[in-house]
Write an enzyme that holds these catalytic residues in place. Structure first.
Site, PDB file in Angstrom:
ATOM      1  CB  SER A 281      40.446  17.380 -41.394  1.00  0.00           C
ATOM      2  OG  SER A 281      39.013  17.405 -42.292  1.00  0.00           O
TER       3      SER A 281
ATOM      4  CE1 TYR B 248      33.405  18.969 -37.197  1.00  0.00           C
ATOM      5  CE2 TYR B 248      32.656  17.023 -39.380  1.00  0.00           C
ATOM      6  CZ  TYR B 248      33.479  17.411 -37.583  1.00  0.00           C
ATOM      7  OH  TYR B 248      34.878  16.555 -37.677  1.00  0.00           O
TER       8      TYR B 248
ATOM      9  CE  LYS C 171      36.902  18.914 -38.338  1.00  0.00           C
ATOM     10  NZ  LYS C 171      37.663  19.301 -37.054  1.00  0.00           N
TER      11      LYS C 171
END
Length: 278
Positions: free
Chosen positions: A135, A149, A153
């Site tokens: 991660s 983004y 994650k």
């Protein structure tokens, strides 16, 4: 003890560092890369202990089962399965094209979920092994200009945390790795994927995002070699926690984000029960 590692994205960055260190230590590695050309030197140096499959995580989902099967067949088992491949898509949320948004989620989130699903068919019956999800501190803390983004994650962390609660019954372990900035090609690649700044954002933090990503004076503090070594060490430690925070910047950002979040929840301790049945 010799182990078989499956690692996505060994062509560069952290994946490359992991592969190099593991092969040097005598382990076997089945790696994926978008181009075998990027790892020809490793293939030549370790012809018996390294196998590389060319794979595009965004477009080759139909091949995932066969690729995982090839790894298990080649080396007889998969001990450590590392979902490493990924990239950063930055820019104002409203400026990111739909196709780019979907590709970010396909590579960073959907592919790890699917690959892990197929890997479990081989790993669960053996009752041992570790699933690793790379991660970022961006899986816990956020910055403007990185909404997509962060979505990938945060989704990754939710999936693998829940998965850890399923797999504990079978003797398998999950490790979520949260590195800080590292001196890899991540920043330059992110600059290449940066969306166009729209009118109206000139006076916001997003106006300088591109120059910040390309600024050589803003060198990341994380050492990829040390990050890779820490991950390898953590997989050998059965007492290690679910999450592995690597880098002082990762610690600072995650600690601050979690403290703020907890304070906000605590501030609603008395009002939250107001929607319960009497």
């Amino acid at each position: 003890m010799h182990k078989v590692w499956f690692i996505t994205g060994i062509g560069r960055g952290l994946g490359r560092q992991l592969a190099e260190q593991l092969l040097h230590l005598g382990h076997s590695v089945f790696g994926t890369a978008r181009s075998r050309t990027d790892v020809q030197d490793l293939i030549a140096s370790y012809p018996e202990s390294l196998m590389v499959e060319q794979l595009d995580l965004a477009n080759d989902a139909s091949r995932f089962p066969a690729v995982v099967e090839a790894a298990a067949t080649k080396f007889g088992a998969i001990d450590i399965f590392v979902n490493n491949a990924g990239y950063g898509l930055f820019g104002a949320a409203e400026s990111i094209e739909e196709g780019h948004l979907r590709r970010q989620l396909e590579v960073n989130l959907v592919a790890p979920m699917l690959l892990t699903k197929y890997a479990l068919a081989h790993m669960r019956p053996r009752g041992k092994g570790t699933i690793v999800a790379i991660s970022s501190y961006g899986g816990q803390a956020t910055h403007p200009g990185a909404s997509v983004y962060h979505a990938s994650k945060w989704g990754l962390e939710g999936y693998f945390e829940a998965l850890s609660k399923e797999l504990g019954f079978f003797g398998l372990r999950v490790l979520i790795v949260e590195p800080g900035s590292a001196r890899t090609s991540f920043r330059s690649a992110a600059a290449d994927h940066l969306s166009i700044t729209l009118p109206g954002y000139d006076q916001t933090p997003l106006a300088s995002l591109g120059s910040e990503l390309r600024d050589p004076s803003r060198s990341p503090i994380g050492n990829p070699e040390k990050i890779a070594a820490a991950i390898i060490k953590a997989t050998d430690d059965p007492t290690s926690s679910l999450r592995l925070v690597l880098g002082s910047d990762a610690y600072t950002n995650i600690a601050s984000a979690l403290s703020d979040r907890l304070a906000e929840v605590e501030g609603q301790r008395s009002t939250a029960p107001s929607t319960d049945f009497a």
